[in-house]
Design an enzyme around this catalytic site. Structure first.
Site, PDB file in Angstrom:
ATOM      1  N   ALA A  34      -4.499  -9.241 -33.837  1.00 55.92           N
ATOM      2  CA  ALA A  34      -4.147  -8.492 -35.052  1.00 55.92           C
ATOM      3  C   ALA A  34      -4.619  -9.309 -36.254  1.00 55.92           C
ATOM      4  CB  ALA A  34      -2.647  -8.266 -35.113  1.00 55.92           C
ATOM      5  N   LYS A  35      -5.198  -8.652 -37.233  1.00 59.73           N
ATOM      6  CA  LYS A  35      -5.739  -9.364 -38.386  1.00 59.73           C
ATOM      7  C   LYS A  35      -4.627  -9.582 -39.421  1.00 59.73           C
ATOM      8  CE  LYS A  35     -10.131  -9.218 -40.806  1.00 59.73           C
ATOM      9  NZ  LYS A  35     -10.536 -10.613 -40.631  1.00 59.73           N
ATOM     10  N   VAL A  36      -3.678 -10.439 -39.024  1.00 61.56           N
ATOM     11  CA  VAL A  36      -2.487 -10.692 -39.844  1.00 61.56           C
ATOM     12  C   VAL A  36      -2.766 -11.858 -40.785  1.00 61.56           C
ATOM     13  CG1 VAL A  36      -0.059 -11.390 -39.748  1.00 61.56           C
ATOM     14  CG2 VAL A  36      -0.971  -9.841 -38.013  1.00 61.56           C
ATOM     15  N   TYR A  86      -4.454 -16.637 -40.775  1.00 59.16           N
ATOM     16  CA  TYR A  86      -5.621 -17.204 -41.442  1.00 59.16           C
ATOM     17  C   TYR A  86      -5.371 -18.571 -42.065  1.00 59.16           C
ATOM     18  CZ  TYR A  86      -8.407 -13.458 -39.930  1.00 59.16           C
ATOM     19  OH  TYR A  86      -9.114 -12.629 -39.102  1.00 59.16           O
TER      20      TYR A  86
END
Ligand code: PMP
Length: 312
Positions: free
Chosen positions: A157-159, A163
């Site tokens: 998931a690009k949470v 990052y």
């Protein structure tokens, strides 16, 4: 000051007016889900590459992060198309961002009482790893930072919170004089770059880490796998030992920002011929022929903005 418009919570507004409150949950805890999308210039105006796939990943990411997203796929697509059209871009990078906004304070970690803010930012943008990198290749290092173990952060998931890891990899690479870093997974096998998937070519076979190696399932990765299959290459999803990088004939990164970027050297060891290899060039040429509209869009990957706006 900028004349560009940002879409925020259903409205297009001036760049400088698109602000959030300092108590926004996402600022404190990384509770956001975002996308990176590109629109390419074609003879028929700008075209967004794989809009449906990006919107789907955004929706799935919100599901994993338990963030309410009060828009469906059709509404998200329409908002993205309208933002690109309104800003009159020929080509651009698009950043949709869903975040937990400002709610009861202090909200603490359980942020589900905070409202959702949904923002779309667009900006013209060139190559990611330097102007020369698409041809000459990037110089990368194996990072001392690993990707998250599968039972820690949701790598698929690009949470936003994920990052922090990518930033550590990127900053370490820059501080050591490299363009980018490659992270190993929790078992010490190759995972991916800070914001790119990785492909290794050895004896004509294409090897890429599987989803068990804590990678983001990249949309460029998926597109490149489709093109490589069409070209007849054998593809293996496997665990890749670090030394396989040094022994590879070619390595390249894929990503919305990085597109298809060859890797010239890893840890200062030249890879193959030390610049873009033939398989990389072949697939890169095909990718750019499709994104630029020079070759037929046989997979339906492009959303032409002018056409989409006139149909709305
Ligand atoms: N891995 C990570 C960690 C990323 O942030 C990205 C960029 N979204 C990618 C891989 C490549 O994904 P995509 O091709 O969908 O941009």
């Amino acid at each position: 000051m900028s004349s560009e418009k940002i879409w925020m919570n259903g409205k297009l507004m001036n760049w400088e007016d698109a602000t959030v409150h300092v108590t926004s949950h996402a600022l404190h805890y990384g509770s956001s889900v975002f996308e990176g999308v590109r629109a390419y210039a074609t003879d028929n105006g700008p075209a967004i590459f794989r809009l449906d796939a990006h919107t789907e990943r955004l929706i799935q990411g919100c599901k994993v992060a338990k963030i309410d997203l009060p828009y469906n796929a059709e509404e998200i697509n329409e908002a993205i198309i309208n933002t690109v059209a309104e800003n009159d871009h020929e080509s651009c990078y698009i950043r949709p961002l869903v975040m937990r906004g400002s709610g009861p304070w202090p909200s603490g970690l359980e942020g589900r009482k905070c409202p959702t803010d949904f923002i779309i930012i667009t900006k013209e943008w060139g190559t990611y790893l330097g102007a020369d990198a698409l041809e000459k290749g990037a110089n990368v290092q194996v990072s001392s930072w690993r990707r998250m173990a599968p039972d820690t952060h949701p790598a698929m998931a690009k949470v936003g919170g994920n990052y922090v890891n990518s930033q550590m990899i990127k900053m370490e690479a820059h501080d050591n004089g490299f363009d980018e870093g490659i992270a190993l997974d929790v078992n010490g096998y190759v995972s991916e770059g800070s914001g790119e998937n990785i492909f290794v070519i050895k004896n004509g076979v294409v090897i890429t880490p599987g989803d068990w190696s804590s990678i983001l399932l990249g949309i460029t990765r998926d597109s490149i796998l489709t093109l490589l299959r069409e070209m007849g290459y054998e593809i293996r999803f496997q665990t890749i030992a670090r030394e396989m990088l040094y022994m590879a004939d070619e390595i390249f990164f894929t990503g919305t920002a990085a597109e298809v970027t060859p890797i010239a050297a890893v840890d200062r060891i030249p890879i193959g011929i030390g610049s873009r290899g033939p398989v990389t060039k072949q697939v890169q040429d095909e990718f750019f022929a499709i994104t630029s509209g020079k070759k037929e869009d046989r997979h339906g990957w492009l959303t032409h903005i002018r056409q989409a706006v006139s149909e709305n």
